[in-house]
Design an enzyme around this catalytic site. Structure first.
Site, PDB file in Angstrom:
ATOM      1  N   ASP A  67     -87.571  -3.052  56.896  1.00  0.00           N
ATOM      2  CA  ASP A  67     -88.995  -3.129  56.509  1.00  0.00           C
ATOM      3  C   ASP A  67     -89.120  -3.848  55.236  1.00  0.00           C
ATOM      4  OD1 ASP A  67     -87.793  -1.063  54.949  1.00  0.00           O
ATOM      5  OD2 ASP A  67     -89.842   0.141  55.369  1.00  0.00           O
ATOM      6  N   TYR A  69     -89.777  -4.779  51.233  1.00  0.00           N
ATOM      7  CA  TYR A  69     -89.479  -4.038  49.909  1.00  0.00           C
ATOM      8  C   TYR A  69     -90.550  -3.272  49.553  1.00  0.00           C
ATOM      9  CZ  TYR A  69     -85.491  -7.228  49.004  1.00  0.00           C
ATOM     10  OH  TYR A  69     -84.604  -8.087  49.357  1.00  0.00           O
ATOM     11  N   PHE A  80     -85.818  -9.909  53.025  1.00  0.00           N
ATOM     12  CA  PHE A  80     -84.714 -10.078  51.814  1.00  0.00           C
ATOM     13  C   PHE A  80     -85.339 -10.710  50.924  1.00  0.00           C
ATOM     14  CE2 PHE A  80     -82.060  -9.043  55.470  1.00  0.00           C
ATOM     15  CZ  PHE A  80     -81.204  -7.895  54.980  1.00  0.00           C
ATOM     16  N   HIS A 190     -74.575  -3.797  56.335  1.00  0.00           N
ATOM     17  CA  HIS A 190     -75.694  -4.400  55.624  1.00  0.00           C
ATOM     18  C   HIS A 190     -75.075  -4.497  54.338  1.00  0.00           C
ATOM     19  CE1 HIS A 190     -79.638  -4.043  53.437  1.00  0.00           C
ATOM     20  NE2 HIS A 190     -80.255  -3.979  54.591  1.00  0.00           N
TER      21      HIS A 190
END
Length: 223
Positions: A67, A69, A80, A190
């Site tokens: 989701d 930031y 990202f 991740h």
């Protein structure tokens, strides 16, 4: 509610059937109400920005985030990515480090704007497209995931030779939506500082993506 959803025309044609479902109509109502009553990111004009930056016909690589930031000025509609001038988040710093190691490219750690990737065909999709300020995953149960699952399936069904990059367990859970006989699926930990040393560093995903695209007769990405 469909005429109030501003999305890139190619994508609108591909996703039109879903836009007319009760689930999506309800989602848009709930999200609109959230924006009226709470501080929600990204700004409304950026909710579907990934779709505008990378039209359906241009998609070569899909990088799936969870989701947006949730900090001030961070969310920009691309997974990202942050706007230029915003401090580069730790996960993106680790992505840059991996690119430098794999490809020998010097990255600018002061600039976290990934728009150039999006323009080259890297579809920077979050599974959930909105979030309440300072409350990560606060919109995970609104129905965004059903919409973005549909998006992933359409990409898998209608296109050939895409690269799907799945970092972390959440992204990996979407693997069942992808036809791996037609596409390359790359999985790793991740890039978050909490997990990057458990398999993200050294994953070679940027090198492998370009090799696959080149072998498929498609242009490589300038990471």
């Amino acid at each position: 509610m469909l005429n109030q959803v501003d999305i890139e025309p190619e994508w609108k044609a591909v996703l039109d059937q879903y836009f007319n479902t009760p689930e999506f109509v309800n989602l848009t109502k709930v999200v609109a109400q959230q924006y009226q009553t709470k501080l929600v990111y990204p700004k409304p004009d950026d909710i579907f920005r990934a779709f505008f930056e990378t039209p359906f016909s241009k998609v070569k690589v899909v990088i799936l985030g969870q989701d947006p930031y949730h900090g001030l000025n961070q969310a920009c509609g691309l997974s990202f990515s942050v706007q230029k001038g915003v401090k580069v988040p730790p996960s993106l710093q680790n992505i840059y480090k991996e690119i430098e190691t794999e490809l020998g490219i010097k990255k600018d750690f002061t600039n976290g704007n990934l728009q150039n990737w999006a323009k080259q065909g890297v579809f920077l999709l979050n599974s959930v497209l909105t979030v309440i300020a300072s409350k990560p995953a606060s919109h995970k149960n609104l129905g965004w995931d059903k919409f973005t699952d549909y998006v992933i399936q359409k990409l898998s069904d209608k296109k050939q030779n895409l690269v799907f990059i799945l970092w972390g367990n959440f992204a990996k859970s979407k693997e069942n939506l992808i036809d791996s006989s037609k596409h390359l699926v790359l999985k790793a930990a991740h890039p978050s500082p909490f997990s990057a040393y458990n398999g993200f560093f050294g994953c070679d995903h940027f090198k492998l993506s370009n090799e696959y695209l080149k072998n498929s007769g498609l242009g490589e990405i300038g990471w």
